[in-house]
Design a protein around this motif. Structure first.
Motif, PDB file in Angstrom:
ATOM      1  N   PHE A  73     -11.671   3.065  -3.585  1.00 39.03           N
ATOM      2  CA  PHE A  73     -10.667   4.090  -3.860  1.00 39.03           C
ATOM      3  C   PHE A  73     -10.680   5.155  -2.770  1.00 39.03           C
ATOM      4  O   PHE A  73      -9.625   5.603  -2.305  1.00 39.03           O
ATOM      5  CB  PHE A  73     -10.907   4.725  -5.231  1.00 39.03           C
ATOM      6  CG  PHE A  73     -10.018   5.903  -5.495  1.00 39.03           C
ATOM      7  CD1 PHE A  73      -8.691   5.717  -5.846  1.00 39.03           C
ATOM      8  CD2 PHE A  73     -10.500   7.198  -5.366  1.00 39.03           C
ATOM      9  CE1 PHE A  73      -7.864   6.805  -6.082  1.00 39.03           C
ATOM     10  CE2 PHE A  73      -9.680   8.283  -5.602  1.00 39.03           C
ATOM     11  CZ  PHE A  73      -8.360   8.086  -5.958  1.00 39.03           C
ATOM     12  N   THR A  74     -11.881   5.548  -2.334  1.00 38.81           N
ATOM     13  CA  THR A  74     -12.006   6.569  -1.288  1.00 38.81           C
ATOM     14  C   THR A  74     -11.359   6.081   0.007  1.00 38.81           C
ATOM     15  O   THR A  74     -10.628   6.831   0.663  1.00 38.81           O
ATOM     16  CB  THR A  74     -13.486   6.900  -1.042  1.00 38.81           C
ATOM     17  OG1 THR A  74     -14.068   7.332  -2.263  1.00 38.81           O
ATOM     18  CG2 THR A  74     -13.639   7.971   0.001  1.00 38.81           C
TER      19      THR A  74
ATOM     20  N   LEU B   5      -7.058   6.440   3.908  1.00 45.48           N
ATOM     21  CA  LEU B   5      -6.074   5.724   4.708  1.00 45.48           C
ATOM     22  C   LEU B   5      -4.653   6.187   4.391  1.00 45.48           C
ATOM     23  O   LEU B   5      -3.832   6.394   5.296  1.00 45.48           O
ATOM     24  CB  LEU B   5      -6.197   4.218   4.470  1.00 45.48           C
ATOM     25  CG  LEU B   5      -5.288   3.328   5.295  1.00 45.48           C
ATOM     26  CD1 LEU B   5      -5.636   3.436   6.773  1.00 45.48           C
ATOM     27  CD2 LEU B   5      -5.386   1.900   4.825  1.00 45.48           C
ATOM     28  N   THR B   6      -4.353   6.387   3.120  1.00 40.33           N
ATOM     29  CA  THR B   6      -3.028   6.863   2.716  1.00 40.33           C
ATOM     30  C   THR B   6      -2.759   8.258   3.285  1.00 40.33           C
ATOM     31  O   THR B   6      -1.670   8.530   3.804  1.00 40.33           O
ATOM     32  CB  THR B   6      -2.912   6.882   1.186  1.00 40.33           C
ATOM     33  OG1 THR B   6      -3.153   5.568   0.692  1.00 40.33           O
ATOM     34  CG2 THR B   6      -1.544   7.353   0.742  1.00 40.33           C
ATOM     35  N   LEU B   7      -3.740   9.133   3.182  1.00 37.15           N
ATOM     36  CA  LEU B   7      -3.575  10.477   3.749  1.00 37.15           C
ATOM     37  C   LEU B   7      -3.386  10.426   5.261  1.00 37.15           C
ATOM     38  O   LEU B   7      -2.537  11.134   5.815  1.00 37.15           O
ATOM     39  CB  LEU B   7      -4.783  11.352   3.405  1.00 37.15           C
ATOM     40  CG  LEU B   7      -4.824  11.897   1.987  1.00 37.15           C
ATOM     41  CD1 LEU B   7      -6.165  12.567   1.717  1.00 37.15           C
ATOM     42  CD2 LEU B   7      -3.695  12.884   1.785  1.00 37.15           C
ATOM     43  N   ALA B   8      -4.163   9.593   5.947  1.00 37.94           N
ATOM     44  CA  ALA B   8      -4.052   9.499   7.401  1.00 37.94           C
ATOM     45  C   ALA B   8      -2.676   8.971   7.815  1.00 37.94           C
ATOM     46  O   ALA B   8      -2.047   9.501   8.738  1.00 37.94           O
ATOM     47  CB  ALA B   8      -5.150   8.599   7.954  1.00 37.94           C
ATOM     48  N   LEU B   9      -2.194   7.935   7.139  1.00 34.74           N
ATOM     49  CA  LEU B   9      -0.864   7.404   7.455  1.00 34.74           C
ATOM     50  C   LEU B   9       0.235   8.420   7.156  1.00 34.74           C
ATOM     51  O   LEU B   9       1.193   8.555   7.926  1.00 34.74           O
ATOM     52  CB  LEU B   9      -0.615   6.107   6.695  1.00 34.74           C
ATOM     53  CG  LEU B   9      -1.392   4.885   7.179  1.00 34.74           C
ATOM     54  CD1 LEU B   9      -1.168   3.712   6.225  1.00 34.74           C
ATOM     55  CD2 LEU B   9      -0.985   4.513   8.580  1.00 34.74           C
ATOM     56  N   GLY B  10       0.117   9.115   6.057  1.00 33.57           N
ATOM     57  CA  GLY B  10       1.115  10.129   5.703  1.00 33.57           C
ATOM     58  C   GLY B  10       1.153  11.272   6.701  1.00 33.57           C
ATOM     59  O   GLY B  10       2.221  11.709   7.134  1.00 33.57           O
ATOM     60  N   ILE B  11      -0.014  11.748   7.104  1.00 33.38           N
ATOM     61  CA  ILE B  11      -0.070  12.842   8.074  1.00 33.38           C
ATOM     62  C   ILE B  11       0.447  12.371   9.428  1.00 33.38           C
ATOM     63  O   ILE B  11       1.198  13.086  10.109  1.00 33.38           O
ATOM     64  CB  ILE B  11      -1.507  13.393   8.176  1.00 33.38           C
ATOM     65  CG1 ILE B  11      -1.871  14.116   6.878  1.00 33.38           C
ATOM     66  CG2 ILE B  11      -1.658  14.321   9.373  1.00 33.38           C
ATOM     67  CD1 ILE B  11      -3.340  14.484   6.771  1.00 33.38           C
TER      68      ILE B  11
END
Length: 112
Positions: free
Chosen positions: A17-18, A23-29
């Motif tokens: 989950f971490t 990864l989701t935060l990095a792609l979004g940013i």
């Protein structure tokens, strides 16, 4: 402070989950940064010319009185030789993107 410790413990307990969350935060940013920089360059940065408010786009009017941007090469060369209304005429071709003008014929790189 207790909430922060609890959150860290939960993240360490669930590494899958971490990883997905990071990864989701990095792609979004990254996507947001790319979109903002493109919009900044395309919309908000001024054109690299001395008086951008004086730029014009020439076009032709067909037999049905509809305006279409652009003109053929012969019409452009004729307009450039016979006009005294404009300080300079420059043409661009969208197929190969070759910038032509009185002083600087310049091929442009296209990546597609």
């Amino acid at each position: 402070m207790n909430d922060l410790r609890f959150a860290l413990r939960q993240l360490l307990k669930n590494p899958g989950f971490t990883g997905v969350a990071v990864l989701t935060l990095a792609l979004g940013i990254g996507a947001t940064t790319a979109i903002v920089s493109v919009v900044q360059t395309a919309v908000f940065d001024p054109l690299p010319v001395r008086h951008p408010e004086r730029l014009l786009q020439l076009g032709v009017v067909d037999t049905e009185r509809r305006w279409a941007p652009g003109m053929n090469r012969l019409a452009f060369l004729d307009a450039r030789q016979q006009t005294n209304l404009f300080a300079r005429l420059t043409a661009y071709e969208l197929d190969g993107l070759t910038l032509e003008g009185e002083e600087f014929p310049q091929p442009l790189s296209v990546y597609g």
